[in-house]
Every structure is written in structure tokens, then in C-alpha cells.
Motif scaffolding. Structure first.
Motif, PDB file in Angstrom:
ATOM      1  N   THR A 131       0.860  -1.181   0.000  1.00  0.00           N
ATOM      2  CA  THR A 131       0.000   0.000   0.000  1.00  0.00           C
ATOM      3  C   THR A 131       0.895   1.228   0.000  1.00  0.00           C
ATOM      4  O   THR A 131       1.741   1.381   0.890  1.00  0.00           O
ATOM      5  N   GLY A 132       0.728   2.041  -0.993  1.00  0.00           N
ATOM      6  CA  GLY A 132       1.573   3.228  -1.107  1.00  0.00           C
ATOM      7  C   GLY A 132       1.554   3.746  -2.529  1.00  0.00           C
ATOM      8  O   GLY A 132       0.663   3.426  -3.318  1.00  0.00           O
ATOM      9  N   SER A 133       2.563   4.538  -2.881  1.00  0.00           N
ATOM     10  CA  SER A 133       2.610   5.130  -4.215  1.00  0.00           C
ATOM     11  C   SER A 133       4.051   5.391  -4.614  1.00  0.00           C
ATOM     12  O   SER A 133       4.961   5.334  -3.779  1.00  0.00           O
ATOM     13  N   PHE A 134       4.254   5.661  -5.912  1.00  0.00           N
ATOM     14  CA  PHE A 134       5.574   6.088  -6.371  1.00  0.00           C
ATOM     15  C   PHE A 134       5.419   7.125  -7.485  1.00  0.00           C
ATOM     16  O   PHE A 134       4.431   7.129  -8.227  1.00  0.00           O
ATOM     17  N   THR A 135       6.391   8.001  -7.609  1.00  0.00           N
ATOM     18  CA  THR A 135       6.375   9.061  -8.605  1.00  0.00           C
ATOM     19  C   THR A 135       6.827   8.529  -9.967  1.00  0.00           C
ATOM     20  O   THR A 135       7.549   7.529 -10.044  1.00  0.00           O
ATOM     21  N   HIS A 136       6.439   9.236 -11.025  1.00  0.00           N
ATOM     22  CA  HIS A 136       6.819   8.842 -12.382  1.00  0.00           C
ATOM     23  C   HIS A 136       8.023   9.618 -12.911  1.00  0.00           C
ATOM     24  O   HIS A 136       8.423   9.396 -14.056  1.00  0.00           O
TER      25      HIS A 136
END
Length: 298
Positions: A263-268
Motif C-alpha cells: 500500500t503506497g505510491s511512487f512518482t513517475h
């Protein structure tokens, strides 16, 4: 070889050098060649040689019995008819395909002013000629739809069908992964012979056959449109696949459990930061070597 056989073999582009010479000596060779040049830009695999020959056969047979000045005008009329049929067939059956390579996105305007935002490594196919009869697209990958109000709009994927009237929603279809999120209006999802209705904030997902429907306060559009990929309890292997899609890299997990939920996110726009966002919460390390990434336990 008689005249008709020569002409039919010429239509089939199957003349031997000797037969080509014989064909060029025919009185009909010049008008037939001119007609062929006119039609070249409109040929379609769906138009067979037999059909083309039948379109000319009547004039060719009459030509054997009556050598007169009407042959060339007749061939011109036939050419116009064949050209018209070719154009109709071509425009009625031609699909428009839009593909986005890895690490790129694109915007697609549909014939009814609906708009599709296509995520990296995705493909959208639709037919302009039949759009007034049926609003449907085929999708492989991920896309965000802003559908103009009107008749039923279908998104067909290898794993499921999404049907709406006029709304905003996101569809993600990857290997053994299918997810639909409704942002506005209502969405009907058909998957594994079952149907689900989604309202704004609802998400339907199926990962390796495990299905779930959940409601959350979703933003007005998916985060990937803002340059960030976000996940909620998604197996690590799909997070790594999305990293590969957004950065044109190859990731090799070594001695780690790729089924762990993330669960989380990452930048492009920053590979190091993206890798840290995924590996640090899971106590993993990574090593970069060109476009190859090795991920392993600490």
C-alpha cells in the motif's frame, strides 16, 4: 494461355516474365494498368482477386466479340464502381488503434467527443465508421474515460466488460489483474459471468481470481494522470510491473515474496525516489545497473 487467363493472373500479380510480355501485348493492357494504378491506394485484404475479376468479367467477354470504342469508357465506369466499393469497405471496416509505449501517455478523442487518457504500455482500438451504430472500444492496459452522454458505451477488455451511458471511470487490465473505479455517474462491470454496479467512489478489482468491491473517497481522477501510481493492498509483483511500465526498466526480484501486499505510491519522474518508495516500507534493497534493477532483501 488465352486472354482471360492472362488477365486473371495479372490481377493476381502472378504472371511469369513470358506471360507478362504476352499480357502487355493485349489491347486491354493499357486501360487495365491505368485502372490498377488508380485503385492501388484503396486495396484491402478483404477484396479478393475473384471479386475483382468478376467485376470486370462482363466487359472482358463482350470485348472478345465486339472491338469498339465503348470498352475504355466501360472500364472507367467499372473502375469507379470498384473504387467506390473499395472506399466503402475500407472505411466501414478500418479500426483505429492507439498504442502508448512504455513511460509515455496519450490522449485520445473519440468520434462523439468522449476523451480517453491512455496510460503507459496500453492499447485502445475503436472503429470510426461504425461509431454511430455502436460506441465500443477495446482496451489492453489502463485508461481513464470521460464519456459523453448518449447511447451505451462499452469498454471491452480480455478480462471483463465495462458498460456506461455517460460518466468518468478508470479501467486497468494487466496480466491476471482487472480493476474498475467509478469517479462519476454509474458503471456496470461484467466479469466472470457476474455483474456489478459501481457508484462514484466504488472500485471493483480481481487479482488472480480474488475479487473485491470497496468504497473510498476517490479524487476526481486517477493519480497516474498526475504523475504518480498509487496502490492499496496490491501484490508487490504488480507494483513492480507498473514501475517497469513507467520507467522502461527491467526489474528482477531475488529471494523475495512478490505476493506480499503493498500500500503506497511512487512518482513517475524520479526513478531512485520511486524505488525507495516501494522498497523501504517492505525492508528491501535495490541495485541499479543501466536499465536493469535487482531487488532483494536487506
Amino acid at each position: 494461355m488465352n486472354r482471360e487467363e492472362l488477365i486473371k493472373k495479372w490481377l493476381d500479380h502472378n504472371l511469369t516474365p513470358e506471360e507478362q510480355i504476352a499480357f502487355e501485348q493485349l489491347e486491354d493492357a493499357k486501360p487495365l494498368t491505368q485502372m490498377d494504378e488508380t485503385l492501388k491506394g484503396f486495396k484491402n485484404e478483404g477484396l479478393s482477386i475473384d471479386h475483382s475479376y468478376l467485376a470486370l468479367q462482363k466487359e472482358l467477354k463482350l470485348r472478345q466479340h465486339k472491338k469498339s470504342s465503348w470498352l475504355k469508357p466501360a472500364l472507367k465506369i467499372t473502375a469507379i464502381l470498384v473504387l467506390g466499393l473499395s472506399l466503402y469497405y475500407y472505411t466501414a471496416t478500418l479500426d483505429t488503434a492507439v498504442e502508448t509505449p512504455i513511460a509515455q501517455q496519450s490522449t485520445v478523442a473519440l468520434p462523439d467527443a468522449s476523451v480517453v487518457e491512455l496510460n503507459a504500455n496500453s492499447k485502445l482500438v475503436f472503429n470510426k465508421g461504425r461509431w454511430s451504430e455502436t460506441r465500443s472500444v477495446n482496451l489492453e492496459g489502463e485508461a481513464f474515460f470521460k464519456v459523453a452522454k448518449g447511447a451505451t458505451f462499452d469498454v471491452i477488455t480480455p478480462q471483463g466488460l465495462v458498460t456506461v451511458l455517460g460518466t468518468q471511470f478508470n479501467v486497468k487490465q494487466r496480466q491476471n489483474y482487472f480493476e474498475v473505479t467509478c469517479y462519476e455517474g454509474a458503471v456496470a462491470v461484467t466479469h466472470q459471468d457476474q455483474s456489478f454496479n459501481l457508484k462514484p467512489g466504488d472500485t471493483y478489482s480481481s487479482i488472480y481470481g480474488m475479487t473485491s468491491t470497496k468504497t473510498a473517497n476517490n479524487p476526481e481522477q486517477p493519480e497516474w494522470l498526475l504523475g504518480e501510481s498509487s496502490f492499496k493492498s496490491v501484490p508487490l509483483q504488480y507494483v513492480l510491473m507498473e514501475l517497469e511500465n513507467q520507467y522502461d526498466i527491467t526489474i528482477t526480484p531475488q529471494d523475495i515474496d512478490s505476493s506480499r501486499l503493498f500500500t503506497g505510491s511512487f512518482t513517475h519522474n524520479d526513478l531512485d525516489l520511486a524505488l525507495q518508495s516501494v522498497t523501504i516500507p517492505l525492508n528491501l534493497n535495490y541495485t541499479i545497473s543501466g536499465k536493469s534493477i535487482l531487488i532483494q532483501r536487506e
